[in-house]
Enzyme design. Structure first.
Site, mmCIF file in Angstrom:
data_model
loop_
_atom_site.group_PDB
_atom_site.id
_atom_site.type_symbol
_atom_site.label_atom_id
_atom_site.label_comp_id
_atom_site.label_asym_id
_atom_site.label_seq_id
_atom_site.Cartn_x
_atom_site.Cartn_y
_atom_site.Cartn_z
ATOM 1 N N LYS A 45 2.091 -5.351 -8.259
ATOM 2 C CA LYS A 45 0.690 -5.421 -7.810
ATOM 3 C C LYS A 45 0.675 -6.015 -6.413
ATOM 4 O O LYS A 45 1.562 -6.799 -6.060
ATOM 5 C CB LYS A 45 -0.130 -6.313 -8.747
ATOM 6 N N ASP A 57 -6.855 0.096 -6.742
ATOM 7 C CA ASP A 57 -7.407 -0.954 -7.615
ATOM 8 C C ASP A 57 -8.721 -1.372 -6.942
ATOM 9 O O ASP A 57 -9.267 -0.610 -6.129
ATOM 10 C CB ASP A 57 -6.406 -2.118 -7.754
HETATM 11 P P1 NAD Z 1 -14.080 -1.054 -7.859
HETATM 12 O O1 NAD Z 1 -13.830 -1.774 -6.604
HETATM 13 O O2 NAD Z 1 -14.250 0.420 -7.835
HETATM 14 O O3 NAD Z 1 -15.382 -1.682 -8.574
HETATM 15 C C1 NAD Z 1 -15.513 -3.041 -8.829
HETATM 16 C C2 NAD Z 1 -16.892 -3.292 -9.411
HETATM 17 O O4 NAD Z 1 -16.970 -4.667 -9.802
HETATM 18 C C3 NAD Z 1 -18.033 -3.064 -8.429
HETATM 19 O O5 NAD Z 1 -19.128 -2.471 -9.097
HETATM 20 C C4 NAD Z 1 -18.397 -4.487 -7.979
HETATM 21 O O6 NAD Z 1 -19.743 -4.615 -7.554
HETATM 22 C C5 NAD Z 1 -18.150 -5.235 -9.271
HETATM 23 N N1 NAD Z 1 -17.967 -6.679 -9.031
HETATM 24 C C6 NAD Z 1 -17.191 -7.286 -8.115
HETATM 25 N N2 NAD Z 1 -17.340 -8.624 -8.177
HETATM 26 C C7 NAD Z 1 -18.232 -8.858 -9.168
HETATM 27 C C8 NAD Z 1 -18.802 -10.026 -9.709
HETATM 28 N N3 NAD Z 1 -18.487 -11.238 -9.250
HETATM 29 N N4 NAD Z 1 -19.705 -9.897 -10.726
HETATM 30 C C9 NAD Z 1 -20.039 -8.680 -11.196
HETATM 31 N N5 NAD Z 1 -19.520 -7.536 -10.723
HETATM 32 C C10 NAD Z 1 -18.632 -7.631 -9.722
HETATM 33 O O7 NAD Z 1 -12.881 -1.477 -8.862
HETATM 34 P P2 NAD Z 1 -12.304 -0.669 -10.099
HETATM 35 O O8 NAD Z 1 -11.173 0.180 -9.645
HETATM 36 O O9 NAD Z 1 -13.417 -0.065 -10.877
HETATM 37 O O10 NAD Z 1 -11.634 -1.867 -10.937
HETATM 38 C C11 NAD Z 1 -12.431 -2.692 -11.797
HETATM 39 C C12 NAD Z 1 -11.504 -3.469 -12.728
HETATM 40 O O11 NAD Z 1 -10.696 -2.561 -13.476
HETATM 41 C C13 NAD Z 1 -10.513 -4.414 -12.030
HETATM 42 O O12 NAD Z 1 -10.307 -5.536 -12.835
HETATM 43 C C14 NAD Z 1 -9.243 -3.575 -11.956
HETATM 44 O O13 NAD Z 1 -8.095 -4.373 -11.850
HETATM 45 C C15 NAD Z 1 -9.317 -2.858 -13.288
HETATM 46 N N6 NAD Z 1 -8.549 -1.617 -13.357
HETATM 47 C C16 NAD Z 1 -8.779 -0.587 -12.499
HETATM 48 C C17 NAD Z 1 -8.053 0.589 -12.647
HETATM 49 C C18 NAD Z 1 -8.324 1.798 -11.785
HETATM 50 O O14 NAD Z 1 -7.749 2.866 -12.086
HETATM 51 N N7 NAD Z 1 -9.174 1.738 -10.778
HETATM 52 C C19 NAD Z 1 -7.070 0.698 -13.640
HETATM 53 C C20 NAD Z 1 -6.876 -0.384 -14.511
HETATM 54 C C21 NAD Z 1 -7.627 -1.537 -14.364
#
Ligand code: NAD
Length: 508
Positions: free
Chosen positions: A175, A215
């Site tokens: 990561k 991510d």
């Molecule tokens: P992203 O950047 O597309 O979206 C993040 C979202 O979280 C946004 O809507 C943002 O407004 C919200 N957010 C940020 N800070 C916040 C807070 N303090 N309170 C409430 N909401 C908040 O990110 P993503 O790719 O959707 O990833 C989201 C989560 O899923 C992360 O934990 C990431 O590690 C995990 N994840 C993502 C993937 C992937 O394929 N993108 C895969 C596995 C896990």
């Protein structure tokens, strides 16, 4: 640093490792394997410097009175608006336009008063943690966020090690990312930051060594830029396409990758409902985060008949007891040019509520899909749901877990619930290697099998009952005594990883 009572200081990493320790004790993990897995193989920290452009930072309306007499200015060229309302100007815009500056302030016709913040070189902190590669190349996302640290990346890289083992893809865990808020930089500036980051990272990674993916704060556009920089000048550029996954499908990305994490979560939730002899039709859910994972999970769950009641993101929380129209919400967040923060806030077909009120809404499922640490003991006491399906990485603290268990709220742990992304990343990497392009149907069929098979094995481990069905065979993995689902998921990961060390041996 150690606490005076001899205990290790508690951090995001040590917290994330608590379930590792519990599962390792539970199965009597080989001692040497345990030592190999308790810390990362490599922790890289490096710095990237990039020249930023001049920007105009808005002056609060309460202070703007000071500039009543200032003549209005007009700049030329394309101006980019950032999330805080700052404007990034094209090179030389202040020299070329009809501009009046007083004490470093300008007033733009029809816009307001701004403080000029001169551009120039800035330094950013970059990271890449390569946790473990015994099962295959390091694999894990790149996070661009203002609150990242080495400790957090260690926790997330460890999670990737468990996750890749759970869905049984031949990868290890890694990561990394950069400490910055990407919404505060223009498109060109972000591109320059990404190019510089990959320039520094190039000697440490490779399509068969370490493979980044999107991510929080990164996306397929950024993967395209990183690929370009990695392959720049390579004689056999086409052979390096698998250096990053999560690319646009037109440049070697996989069909189904964008929605894969949300889709995988929905497959796991579907299995949970099947176990309870219930259907998703009419089930209700609340959601935190409406980015890639949250918005796709919402769309897919609603497509299966579920109803979204409330969503919270970094900038607002909305609620509609009749159900939120996810397609319209996606349009509001992603298509509406006025919505510069890309937030659910201001969505006209729902009411605004306070962020904390999200946890008091009664629903069948809560899907945390934002950052880690959301479900503390206090939040766990408040939640009025039957199931927590973890889209985010590490959304539940160990104390939160205890409360959820006591209150009989089930958890589909992150390392299986959000493993869809890395699973399809593996399919993308395979397609790149073989120079193939699979249909969305083929990708989703494989994904469904990977998630559902391994979810079944995990639930069998949790129940302590070995079974064999058309879909799965848990006889190699079940310990014979029941445990929490989160420990069960870790047991599956550790047993798969341990096999590599025990059967291949340790190099000396
Ligand atoms: P992203 O950047 O597309 O979206 C993040 C979202 O979280 C946004 O809507 C943002 O407004 C919200 N957010 C940020 N800070 C916040 C807070 N303090 N309170 C409430 N909401 C908040 O990110 P993503 O790719 O959707 O990833 C989201 C989560 O899923 C992360 O934990 C990431 O590690 C995990 N994840 C993502 C993937 C992937 O394929 N993108 C895969 C596995 C896990």
């Amino acid at each position: 640093m150690r606490k005076s009572n001899g205990e290790k200081k508690r951090t995001a990493f040590t917290e994330a490792m608590e379930v590792f320790e519990e599962a390792a004790d539970f199965i009597g993990l080989n001692h040497r394997v345990r030592l190999e897995l308790e810390e990362p193989n490599y922790e890289h920290i490096f710095y990237v410097t990039v020249a930023l452009k001049d920007r105009l930072v808005p002056v609060p309306v309460s202070d703007a009175g000071r500039f009543k007499e200032l003549a209005e200015s007009r700049t030329s060229g394309h101006v980019e608006t950032l999330a805080d309302g700052s404007l990034v100007l094209p090179e030389g815009a202040l020299m070329r336009g009809d501009v009046t500056i007083r004490d470093g302030f300008v007033k733009l016709a029809g816009k307001g008063t701004y403080r000029i913040e001169p551009g120039g070189p800035r330094r950013f902190k970059g990271y890449r943690v390569q946790y473990n590669d015994v099962r295959g190349p390091y694999k894990g996302g790149l996070r661009f966020h203002k609150e990242v640290s080495l400790d957090l990346f260690k926790a997330l890289a460890a999670e990737m090690t468990w996750k890749t083992a759970i869905v049984d893809v031949p990868f290890g865990g890694g990561k990394g990312g950069i400490r910055l808020d990407p919404r505060m930089y223009s498109k060109d500036e972000l591109e320059a930051i990404c190019l510089r980051y990959m320039y520094k990272l190039k000697s440490l990674i490779g399509p068969n060594i370490d493979i980044p993916a999107p991510d929080v704060g990164t996306n397929s556009d950024i993967m395209g830029i990183l690929f370009r920089q990695y392959s720049d000048g390579e004689r056999e550029k086409h052979l390096t396409r698998g250096i990053v996954t999560g690319k646009d499908v037109r440049i070697g990305g996989s069909e189904g990758r964008t929605q894969a994490t949300g889709q995988g979560l929905a497959y796991a939730v579907e299995e949970w409902f099947k176990d309870k002899n219930k259907s998703l039709q009419g089930a209700t859910f609340t959601l935190q985060g409406f980015g890639n994972v949250g918005s796709w999970a919402a769309e897919i769950l609603c497509g299966m008949g579920a109803k979204l009641l409330a969503v919270n993101d970094a900038d607002g929380t909305i609620y509609n007891p009749e159900g939120i129209d996810v397609a319209a919400l996606k349009e509001h967040v992603y298509q509406n040019k006025e919505n510069i923060r890309r937030s659910v806030a201001g969505f006209p077909k729902a009411q605004a509520i306070a962020a904390n009120d999200l946890f008091d809404i009664a629903a069948d499922i809560f899907v945390p899909a934002a950052l880690g640490g959301t479900i503390t003991a206090e939040v766990a006491e408040r939640l009025k749901v039957k199931l927590v399906a973890e889209g985010a990485n590490g959304p539940t603290t160990p104390e939160g877990d205890e409360v959820l268990a006591r209150r009989g709220i089930d958890v589909i742990p992150d390392i299986i619930a959000n493993a869809g992304g890395v699973t399809v990343s593996y399919y993308e990497w395979l397609q790149n290697k073989r120079m193939e392009h699979w249909s969305e149907q083929e990708v989703l069929q494989r994904l469904e099998r990977a998630i559902k098979t391994n979810y079944r094995i995990i639930t069998d481990i949790a129940k302590g009952q070995a079974r064999k069905s058309e879909l799965h065979d848990s006889r190699n993995w079940v310990i014979g005594k029941p445990c929490h689902t989160r420990v069960a998921a870790m047991v599956l990961a550790l047993k798969r990883i341990e096999a590599h060390y025990l059967l291949e041996g340790f190099s000396q």
